[in-house]
Enzyme design. Structure first.
Site, mmCIF file in Angstrom:
data_model
loop_
_atom_site.group_PDB
_atom_site.id
_atom_site.type_symbol
_atom_site.label_atom_id
_atom_site.label_comp_id
_atom_site.label_asym_id
_atom_site.label_seq_id
_atom_site.Cartn_x
_atom_site.Cartn_y
_atom_site.Cartn_z
ATOM 1 N N SER A 107 4.358 -3.714 0.723
ATOM 2 C CA SER A 107 3.536 -5.102 -0.148
ATOM 3 C C SER A 107 3.163 -5.629 0.614
ATOM 4 O O SER A 107 3.027 -5.821 2.329
ATOM 5 C CB SER A 107 4.634 -5.587 -0.393
ATOM 6 O OG SER A 107 3.875 -6.435 -1.863
ATOM 7 N N SER A 108 1.672 -5.594 0.255
ATOM 8 C CA SER A 108 0.903 -7.048 1.269
ATOM 9 C C SER A 108 1.162 -8.093 1.511
ATOM 10 O O SER A 108 0.791 -9.255 2.145
ATOM 11 C CB SER A 108 -0.235 -6.967 0.677
ATOM 12 O OG SER A 108 -0.001 -7.785 -0.777
ATOM 13 N N CYS A 109 2.509 -8.774 0.830
ATOM 14 C CA CYS A 109 3.701 -9.938 0.887
ATOM 15 C C CYS A 109 3.375 -10.349 2.182
ATOM 16 O O CYS A 109 4.160 -11.569 2.612
ATOM 17 C CB CYS A 109 4.484 -10.130 0.112
ATOM 18 S SG CYS A 109 5.594 -9.275 0.056
ATOM 19 N N TYR A 136 11.092 -10.850 0.037
ATOM 20 C CA TYR A 136 11.503 -9.403 -0.088
ATOM 21 C C TYR A 136 9.851 -9.427 0.604
ATOM 22 O O TYR A 136 10.328 -7.806 1.591
ATOM 23 C CB TYR A 136 9.706 -9.546 -1.946
ATOM 24 C CG TYR A 136 9.335 -7.732 -1.812
ATOM 25 C CD1 TYR A 136 10.438 -6.986 -2.344
ATOM 26 C CD2 TYR A 136 8.360 -7.760 -1.405
ATOM 27 C CE1 TYR A 136 10.004 -5.489 -2.017
ATOM 28 C CE2 TYR A 136 7.851 -6.268 -1.895
ATOM 29 C CZ TYR A 136 8.429 -5.520 -2.086
ATOM 30 O OH TYR A 136 8.148 -3.901 -2.682
ATOM 31 N N LYS A 140 10.941 -6.138 4.073
ATOM 32 C CA LYS A 140 9.815 -4.751 3.625
ATOM 33 C C LYS A 140 9.130 -5.162 4.976
ATOM 34 O O LYS A 140 9.341 -4.220 5.716
ATOM 35 C CB LYS A 140 8.594 -4.881 3.275
ATOM 36 C CG LYS A 140 9.502 -4.449 1.869
ATOM 37 C CD LYS A 140 9.117 -3.291 1.364
ATOM 38 C CE LYS A 140 10.232 -3.114 0.133
ATOM 39 N NZ LYS A 140 10.360 -2.000 0.022
ATOM 40 N N THR A 164 -1.590 -3.099 -1.492
ATOM 41 C CA THR A 164 -2.005 -4.546 -2.654
ATOM 42 C C THR A 164 -1.108 -4.720 -3.888
ATOM 43 O O THR A 164 -0.679 -3.647 -3.846
ATOM 44 C CB THR A 164 -3.841 -4.821 -1.735
ATOM 45 O OG1 THR A 164 -3.707 -6.408 -2.659
ATOM 46 C CG2 THR A 164 -4.157 -2.936 -3.025
ATOM 47 N N LEU A 166 -0.236 -3.390 -7.153
ATOM 48 C CA LEU A 166 -0.215 -2.005 -7.512
ATOM 49 C C LEU A 166 -0.429 -2.395 -9.079
ATOM 50 O O LEU A 166 0.290 -3.366 -9.560
ATOM 51 C CB LEU A 166 0.749 -1.721 -7.659
ATOM 52 C CG LEU A 166 0.558 -0.515 -5.677
ATOM 53 C CD1 LEU A 166 2.091 0.088 -5.601
ATOM 54 C CD2 LEU A 166 -0.564 -0.085 -5.665
ATOM 55 N N HIS A 179 4.651 -8.575 -12.181
ATOM 56 C CA HIS A 179 3.443 -9.234 -11.913
ATOM 57 C C HIS A 179 2.168 -9.531 -12.858
ATOM 58 O O HIS A 179 2.322 -9.582 -13.598
ATOM 59 C CB HIS A 179 2.791 -8.306 -10.463
ATOM 60 C CG HIS A 179 4.243 -7.809 -9.529
ATOM 61 N ND1 HIS A 179 5.749 -6.828 -10.054
ATOM 62 C CD2 HIS A 179 4.307 -8.433 -8.115
ATOM 63 C CE1 HIS A 179 5.836 -6.601 -8.397
ATOM 64 N NE2 HIS A 179 5.333 -7.729 -7.568
#
Length: 315
Positions: A107-109, A136, A140, A164, A166, A179
Site C-alpha cells: 500500500s502507498s501508506c 499496517y 508492509k 495507491t 484501491l 476505506h
C-alpha cells in the site's frame, strides 16, 4: 506460459478476486486457492506444508488484514502482527520451496507522512509514517525488505507492488472498517434512500488522494508476472489525485443524493496528500485504463446489485 500453476493468497477479497478474474480472462486455468478456513496463513507450519505440497510456479500475495483510518487506529496489534505473520510465512515458504515468482502487494501508506510529492519509491524509510496507519505500514515495509533481500542474496525473481488507494467490486462497505471511497458510497446511498438526509464526513475535506480501480491493479499484477522487472519495488497508481471534498461531491452525484454534506473537522484528516510517482512502472510498459468517474460508476452498480448480500466485515 498459460499452464503455470498460480496460487493467489486472499482470492476472496476485493484485490484477490479481481486478480483471479483477470488471470482467467487471460487464459490461465491452473489456479490454486484456499479459503481462510482451509488454510490459516498465520500458521507457519501449515503454510509451509501447503506450498511444499502444491509447488506453485507463482505466488501472488493479496492476503492481508486491511482497513481504514478508524480500523487501523483502533486495532493496531492485529494490523501489525497478523500481516507480518501472513507475509513472512508466504514469502519464506515460497523461497524455501523454490517458487519461481512471488508478487507481494502492499500500500502507498508505506511512505513517510510528509514525503515529497509525488511519492517516489526512493522515499521509503526517509521519514516518520502517518501515525494512524503506521501498524499496517510497518508490516508492509518488512515485506518489501524481505523481497529485496531475497533478490539481492538469492537472485530471486520476486517483486513488490505498492498500489495507491484501491476501490471496486467486492470492496468492504462496512462503515466501521472500510476505506474512504466505499464508505462514502454506502453513506450517500443510505442517505439518498432516507429522504436525502445530510451526510456527515470526517475531517476537513482538503486532503488529496489518488484512487485506482481494482481491475487496473489486477492488470498490473499480470504484467509483473509475465515480465522480468528490473527493480524490486514499484508504485501502482494513476499519478492523478483529487481532494476528499471533490471525491465526496463526485460520489454524491453518482448516487443521486441531494442533501447536505457536513464536514467534522474534529476528526483526523490523515496524510495531507498521497500522490504516487508511477513513472517507474510506466517505463516498464504498464499504465492504468479506468478514470475515476468510470470506476466509481462500476463500483456503485456492483454495490446496488449486491447490497442485500454484502457481508459487513467486523474486526
Amino acid at each position: 506460459m498459460k499452464n503455470k500453476k498460480i496460487y493467489v493468497a486472499g482470492h476472496r477479497g476485493m484485490v484477490g478476486s479481481a486478480i483471479v478474474f483477470k488471470l482467467q480472462d487471460e487464459g490461465y486455468s491452473n489456479l490454486v486457492s484456499r479459503t481462510s478456513s482451509e488454510l490459516d496463513l498465520t500458521d507457519q507450519a501449515a503454510t509451509e506444508a501447503f506450498i511444499r505440497s502444491e509447488k506453485p510456479d507463482v505466488v501472488i500475495i493479496a492476503a492481508a488484514k486491511v482497513g481504514g483510518i478508524l480500523a487501523n487506529d483502533t486495532y493496531p496489534y492485529p494490523f501489525i502482527y497478523e500481516n507480518l505473520q501472513i507475509q513472512n510465512n508466504l514469502i519464506n515458504a515460497s523461497h524455501s520451496n523454490d517458487v519461481g515468482k512471488v508478487i507481494f502487494l502492499g500500500s502507498s501508506c508505506i511512505y513517510p507522512k510528509l514525503a515529497d510529492q509525488p511519492l517516489k519509491e526512493e522515499s521509503l524509510l526517509t521519514g516518520p509514517l502517518e501515525p494512524t496507519n503506521q501498524w499496517y505500514a510497518i508490516a508492509k515495509i518488512a515485506g518489501i525488505k524481505l523481497i529485496e533481500a531475497l533478490r539481492r542474496q538469492f537472485d530471486r525473481n520476486y517483486v513488490s507492488l505498492m498500489p495507491t488507494n484501491l476501490y471496486g467490486p467486492r470492496d468492504n462497505f462496512d462503515l466501521e472498517t472500510s476505506h474512504v471511497l466505499p464508505a462514502m458510497i454506502r453513506k450517500f446511498d443510505d442517505a439518498a434512500s432516507n429522504g436525502h438526509a445530510p451526510v456527515n464526513l470526517w475531517g476537513s475535506g482538503t486532503p488529496m488522494r489518488e484512487f485506482l480501480y481494482v481491475d487496473d491493479l489486477a492488470e498490473a499484477v499480470c504484467f509483473a508476472m509475465e515480465n522480468n522487472l528490473e527493480k524490486s519495488l514499484y508504485n501502482i497508481g494513476t499519478g492523478k489525485d483529487i481532494t476528499i471534498k471533490e471525491l465526496a461531491e463526485t460520489i454524491q452525484r453518482i448516487t443521486g443524493h441531494e442533501g447536505e454534506i457536513n464536514w467534522d473537522s474534529s476528526k483526523p484528516d490523515g496524510t495531507p496528500r498521497k500522490l504516487m510517482d508511477v513513472s517507474r512502472m510506466k517505463n516498464e510498459g504498464w499504465t492504468y485504463t479506468h478514470d475515476l468517474k468510470e470506476g466509481i460508476q462500476k463500483t456503485y452498480r456492483w454495490f446496488l446489485e449486491n447490497r442485500d448480500e454484502i457481508k459487513e466485515v467486523k474486526m
